[in-house]
Design a protein around this motif. Structure first.
Motif, PDB file in Angstrom:
ATOM      1  N   LYS A  39     -26.555 -29.145  43.519  1.00  0.00           N
ATOM      2  CA  LYS A  39     -27.055 -30.495  43.821  1.00  0.00           C
ATOM      3  C   LYS A  39     -28.128 -30.955  42.829  1.00  0.00           C
ATOM      4  N   THR A  40     -28.780 -30.011  42.136  1.00  0.00           N
ATOM      5  CA  THR A  40     -29.828 -30.391  41.188  1.00  0.00           C
ATOM      6  C   THR A  40     -29.266 -31.169  40.006  1.00  0.00           C
ATOM      7  N   LYS A  41     -27.964 -31.092  39.782  1.00  0.00           N
ATOM      8  CA  LYS A  41     -27.344 -31.765  38.639  1.00  0.00           C
ATOM      9  C   LYS A  41     -26.812 -33.165  38.976  1.00  0.00           C
ATOM     10  N   VAL A  42     -26.870 -33.554  40.260  1.00  0.00           N
ATOM     11  CA  VAL A  42     -26.345 -34.868  40.658  1.00  0.00           C
ATOM     12  C   VAL A  42     -27.092 -35.980  39.937  1.00  0.00           C
ATOM     13  N   LYS A  43     -28.406 -35.891  39.856  1.00  0.00           N
ATOM     14  CA  LYS A  43     -29.211 -36.919  39.181  1.00  0.00           C
ATOM     15  C   LYS A  43     -28.841 -37.001  37.690  1.00  0.00           C
ATOM     16  N   ASP A  44     -28.609 -35.851  37.048  1.00  0.00           N
ATOM     17  CA  ASP A  44     -28.187 -35.839  35.643  1.00  0.00           C
ATOM     18  C   ASP A  44     -26.848 -36.556  35.474  1.00  0.00           C
ATOM     19  N   ALA A  45     -25.922 -36.250  36.379  1.00  0.00           N
ATOM     20  CA  ALA A  45     -24.601 -36.888  36.312  1.00  0.00           C
ATOM     21  C   ALA A  45     -24.734 -38.393  36.474  1.00  0.00           C
ATOM     22  N   GLU A  46     -25.519 -38.793  37.455  1.00  0.00           N
ATOM     23  CA  GLU A  46     -25.699 -40.216  37.729  1.00  0.00           C
ATOM     24  C   GLU A  46     -26.353 -40.930  36.543  1.00  0.00           C
ATOM     25  N   SER A  47     -27.351 -40.309  35.933  1.00  0.00           N
ATOM     26  CA  SER A  47     -28.020 -40.947  34.790  1.00  0.00           C
ATOM     27  C   SER A  47     -27.122 -40.989  33.556  1.00  0.00           C
ATOM     28  N   SER A  48     -26.088 -40.144  33.537  1.00  0.00           N
ATOM     29  CA  SER A  48     -25.110 -40.179  32.437  1.00  0.00           C
ATOM     30  C   SER A  48     -24.058 -41.262  32.644  1.00  0.00           C
ATOM     31  N   GLY A  49     -24.061 -41.877  33.842  1.00  0.00           N
ATOM     32  CA  GLY A  49     -23.099 -42.934  34.122  1.00  0.00           C
ATOM     33  C   GLY A  49     -21.961 -42.534  35.030  1.00  0.00           C
ATOM     34  N   VAL A  50     -22.013 -41.322  35.570  1.00  0.00           N
ATOM     35  CA  VAL A  50     -20.953 -40.858  36.469  1.00  0.00           C
ATOM     36  C   VAL A  50     -21.077 -41.589  37.807  1.00  0.00           C
ATOM     37  N   LYS A  51     -19.989 -42.223  38.222  1.00  0.00           N
ATOM     38  CA  LYS A  51     -19.938 -42.959  39.492  1.00  0.00           C
ATOM     39  C   LYS A  51     -19.151 -42.202  40.556  1.00  0.00           C
ATOM     40  N   SER A  52     -18.227 -41.367  40.092  1.00  0.00           N
ATOM     41  CA  SER A  52     -17.398 -40.568  40.992  1.00  0.00           C
ATOM     42  C   SER A  52     -16.931 -39.332  40.237  1.00  0.00           C
ATOM     43  N   VAL A  53     -16.477 -38.364  41.000  1.00  0.00           N
ATOM     44  CA  VAL A  53     -15.951 -37.145  40.389  1.00  0.00           C
ATOM     45  C   VAL A  53     -14.493 -36.975  40.796  1.00  0.00           C
ATOM     46  N   PRO A  54     -13.707 -36.339  39.984  1.00  0.00           N
ATOM     47  CA  PRO A  54     -14.051 -35.683  38.721  1.00  0.00           C
ATOM     48  C   PRO A  54     -14.317 -36.693  37.602  1.00  0.00           C
ATOM     49  N   ALA A  55     -15.218 -36.296  36.712  1.00  0.00           N
ATOM     50  CA  ALA A  55     -15.555 -37.135  35.566  1.00  0.00           C
ATOM     51  C   ALA A  55     -15.891 -36.243  34.373  1.00  0.00           C
ATOM     52  N   LEU A  56     -15.544 -36.735  33.213  1.00  0.00           N
ATOM     53  CA  LEU A  56     -15.828 -36.024  31.969  1.00  0.00           C
ATOM     54  C   LEU A  56     -16.766 -36.887  31.132  1.00  0.00           C
ATOM     55  N   VAL A  57     -17.946 -36.343  30.827  1.00  0.00           N
ATOM     56  CA  VAL A  57     -18.898 -37.034  29.962  1.00  0.00           C
ATOM     57  C   VAL A  57     -18.717 -36.454  28.568  1.00  0.00           C
ATOM     58  N   LEU A  58     -18.274 -37.291  27.648  1.00  0.00           N
ATOM     59  CA  LEU A  58     -18.015 -36.844  26.283  1.00  0.00           C
ATOM     60  C   LEU A  58     -19.317 -36.678  25.512  1.00  0.00           C
ATOM     61  N   SER A  59     -19.263 -35.959  24.418  1.00  0.00           N
ATOM     62  CA  SER A  59     -20.463 -35.698  23.624  1.00  0.00           C
ATOM     63  C   SER A  59     -21.074 -36.977  23.057  1.00  0.00           C
ATOM     64  N   ASN A  60     -20.287 -38.058  22.973  1.00  0.00           N
ATOM     65  CA  ASN A  60     -20.827 -39.329  22.475  1.00  0.00           C
ATOM     66  C   ASN A  60     -21.400 -40.187  23.599  1.00  0.00           C
ATOM     67  N   GLY A  61     -21.383 -39.667  24.843  1.00  0.00           N
ATOM     68  CA  GLY A  61     -21.957 -40.375  25.982  1.00  0.00           C
ATOM     69  C   GLY A  61     -20.972 -41.175  26.810  1.00  0.00           C
ATOM     70  N   ASN A  62     -19.756 -41.339  26.317  1.00  0.00           N
ATOM     71  CA  ASN A  62     -18.747 -42.057  27.102  1.00  0.00           C
ATOM     72  C   ASN A  62     -18.372 -41.245  28.330  1.00  0.00           C
ATOM     73  N   VAL A  63     -18.137 -41.946  29.449  1.00  0.00           N
ATOM     74  CA  VAL A  63     -17.767 -41.292  30.700  1.00  0.00           C
ATOM     75  C   VAL A  63     -16.320 -41.629  31.030  1.00  0.00           C
ATOM     76  N   LEU A  64     -15.524 -40.598  31.247  1.00  0.00           N
ATOM     77  CA  LEU A  64     -14.134 -40.776  31.653  1.00  0.00           C
ATOM     78  C   LEU A  64     -14.024 -40.367  33.120  1.00  0.00           C
ATOM     79  N   HIS A  65     -13.773 -41.340  33.989  1.00  0.00           N
ATOM     80  CA  HIS A  65     -13.571 -41.047  35.405  1.00  0.00           C
ATOM     81  C   HIS A  65     -12.096 -40.714  35.592  1.00  0.00           C
TER      82      HIS A  65
END
Length: 76
Positions: A39-65
């Motif tokens: 659960k400590t990583k939820v805030k990191d995911a959210e600040s990266s732009g993750v709105k739902s899971v599964p999601a892939l955050v690419l090294s360039n910052g783009n989020v693929l839901h």
């Protein structure tokens, strides 16, 4: 090069997506984070732009839901 980050919640949709992701991206290039158990990583995911899971955050910052397993709000 920075790693991509794959966030998931452990649901069947997420587990299936994780297997597919690891089949196309070498494990040394992607970090897998299970938000259901870390659960400590939820805030990191959210600040990266993750709105739902599964999601892939690419090294360039783009989020693929990928499909829809759970809302990020459900994991808080």
């Amino acid at each position: 090069m920075a790693k991509a980050i794959f966030y998931h919640a452990g649901c069947p949709v997420c587990v299936s997506a994780e297997k597919d992701i690891l089949n196309i991206i070498p494990e040394n290039q992607v970090e897998v984070i299970h938000l259901g158990t870390d659960k400590t990583k939820v805030k990191d995911a959210e600040s990266s732009g993750v709105k739902s899971v599964p999601a892939l955050v690419l090294s360039n910052g783009n989020v693929l839901h990928i499909n829809f397993g759970a809302s990020i709000d459900d994991l808080k």
